[in-house]
Design a protein around this motif. Structure first.
Motif, short mmCIF file in Angstrom:
data_model
loop_
_atom_site.label_atom_id
_atom_site.label_comp_id
_atom_site.label_asym_id
_atom_site.label_seq_id
_atom_site.Cartn_x
_atom_site.Cartn_y
_atom_site.Cartn_z
N THR A 93 0.87 6.14 -7.35
CA THR A 93 -0.35 6.83 -7.70
C THR A 93 -0.05 8.32 -7.89
N ALA A 94 0.73 8.88 -6.85
CA ALA A 94 1.10 10.26 -6.99
C ALA A 94 2.06 10.43 -8.04
N LEU A 120 -0.67 5.05 8.17
CA LEU A 120 -0.76 4.32 6.99
C LEU A 120 0.43 3.42 6.88
N ASP A 121 1.56 4.15 6.99
CA ASP A 121 3.07 3.38 6.83
C ASP A 121 2.94 2.13 7.69
N GLU A 140 5.74 12.03 -2.52
CA GLU A 140 5.63 10.71 -1.89
C GLU A 140 6.77 9.72 -2.09
N SER A 188 0.89 -1.20 0.05
CA SER A 188 0.06 -0.06 -0.08
C SER A 188 0.89 1.44 -0.09
N MET A 189 2.17 1.18 0.64
CA MET A 189 2.93 2.30 0.86
C MET A 189 3.52 2.52 -0.60
N GLN A 215 2.08 1.71 -3.44
CA GLN A 215 1.24 2.11 -4.49
C GLN A 215 0.77 3.52 -4.24
N ARG A 216 0.89 4.00 -3.07
CA ARG A 216 0.36 5.47 -3.02
C ARG A 216 1.49 6.29 -3.39
#
Length: 488
Positions: free
Chosen positions: A440-441, A470-471, A449, A433-434, A436-437
């Protein structure tokens, strides 16, 4: 930089010399100043000024001698024949600040004779994942390729969708894979002796002092590979595609495709969506390492004095080396000495994690909140979060285990225990998830990011102010950790 371009001096059947195919309008993604200093890149004004052009394939310094390597391999246990650098080029070889050889390899450099059905390109999402993962493993202390930096471009690349083309300058102590020997054995067996001498002289010169340098070299490769995979298991890393063409002769992690870091502990976890049988599941990595080496070693029987029995002796240390390194590391993660009582506690702890699908990284770090709660408020909160996920039966198991564990800890110097635990249990890993964020940015042209995650992973064993909740957040309980696509 101190150039040492030696591969280009080998037999020309082993490679194809060519320039990269330039990307359209390459732009900076991220630059790794630490690697630049290690290489001596940062001391060259021309390299520093034109690094985007170099990574984008628009400018090749005169000292570079780009070439695509030929190699072969077993993929998912099946002979795949000739493979090779289908989208990458070995641009240069240098000696770093520690006098160690390093390869500069441009990934996403365009078509080569080994591209087969590919387009020779890399996309931004896979480039960012490899860039961050090589950095993460390096900072975790695990032998790995790293990267100097990456660029994004206006070149369009088709995968499941149209994506932005990118390129990465990968830096590794070697790009010679087990598959190089498999290629030689199949297509140019007369080169085996020369190439073996090259590997020994370049990467294992200490083996020249042995009575039998070739056997000493092969044993060293076996042992380094075993230790690397033990490191993967200890940190919860799954390579995802351990084909023979993706294992380096130096025991350094190479070729990040569908990799992943374990979140909720499930040893049978498969992180490659193409791995339908689970061949490369996390729990299978030690056995697959042995399988790959066992497929690689027999090719050396063509050399004088190398017998089947001698090769069996070379492979024999694999299991003992792996188990020694893994078990010792597991005890260190608990702050305990390497002995039978510690191992019993360690494997009971892993069973508790597995039975309750607890987060691997957070749970190990949370034990500091049990050992020294007043000094580790962050870890104490992790402990509260972890135990809150346990049902009544699991809570009883935890309480019994933790009582025995604390009793063991109390027999040891507390400072020593804390140092072992903080030095072997990271706070941060590269969670899917880290990554992917950050991707995405970046796909929207925002690389802040990527930089934040890069800085976070630069000190993975320390609690940091730049981190967010979230990390460290794993997937919800009983939510499968999604596998990663091979398309890159």
């Amino acid at each position: 930089m101190r150039y040492q371009n030696t591969y280009v001096n080998l037999d020309t059947r082993l490679y194809h010399e060519q320039l990269p195919t330039a990307l359209d309008n390459p732009r900076a993604g991220h630059f790794n100043t630490q690697v630049a200093q290690q290489l001596g890149w940062s001391e060259d004004d021309d390299l520093m000024t034109r690094w985007v052009d170099i990574l984008g394939g628009q400018y090749v310094p005169a000292e570079f001698q780009p070439l695509a390597m030929a190699y072969a391999g077993h993929q998912f246990g099946q002979w795949a024949g000739q493979l090779g650098d289908g989208r990458g080029l070995l641009m240069a070889q240098v000696l770093d600040s520690n006098n160690q050889p390093q390869d500069l390899h441009l990934k996403g450099a365009g078509l080569t004779p080994y591209s087969r059905m590919g387009d020779g390109r890399a996309v931004l999402r896979s480039t960012i994942r490899e860039y961050l993962c090589g950095h993460a493993l390096t900072q975790l202390g695990i032998p790995s390729s790293n990267a100097l930096g990456f660029v994004v471009s206006d070149t369009r690349v088709r995968r499941e969708r149209i994506e932005a083309g990118a390129a990465l300058m990968r830096v590794a102590d070697s790009h010679i894979r087990l598959g190089h020997i498999e290629w030689i054995a199949s297509f140019a067996p007369d080169l085996l002796a020369e190439f073996t001498d090259y590997m020994i002289d370049t990467y294992y010169p200490e083996c020249r002092d042995s009575e039998k340098p070739v056997l000493a070299f092969l044993t060293a490769v076996v042992e380094r590979t075993a230790r690397m995979i033990a490191d993967w298991q200890l940190i919860g890393f799954a390579h995802g595609v351990m084909n023979t063409d993706n294992l380096s002769i130096t025991g350094s992690t190479l070729d990040f495709g569908p990799f992943g870091f374990m979140e909720r502990f499930n040893p049978a976890w498969i992180n490659n969506h193409s791995d339908h049988t689970g061949r490369y599941a996390y729990q299978n990595q030690p056995a697959i390492g042995h399988w790959n080496l066992n497929a690689w070693l027999p090719h050396f029987m063509r050399l004088e004095g190398v017998t089947r029995e001698a090769l069996a002796d070379c492979l024999a240390p694999y299991e003992a080396t792996f188990m020694q390194h893994y078990q010792q590391g597991l005890c260190c993660k608990l702050g305990l000495p390497h002995e039978s009582d510690s191992l019993r506690l360690a494997f009971e702890w892993l069973t508790l994690l597995e039975d309750n699908l607890l987060d691997y990284t957070n749970s190990f770090r949370a034990l500091l909140g049990l050992v020294a709660p007043s000094a580790h408020p962050y870890e104490q909160q992790l402990l509260v979060t972890m135990t809150a996920e346990l049902n009544d039966e699991a809570t009883q198991v935890w309480q019994a285990w933790s009582t025995r564990y604390v009793a063991q800890i109390q027999q040891l110097p507390l400072e020593q225990v804390i140092n072992e635990m903080t030095g072997n249990n990271p706070v941060y890993i590269l969670r899917n998830s880290m990554a992917q964020r950050a991707i995405t940015a970046a796909e929207q042209g925002q690389f802040e990011e990527v930089n934040r995650v890069f800085e976070l992973l630069a000190k993975p064993y320390h609690v940091q102010d730049i981190a967010t909740d979230l990390d460290i957040a794993p997937p919800l309980p009983h939510t499968p950790q999604e596998p990663i696509s091979c398309s890159s």
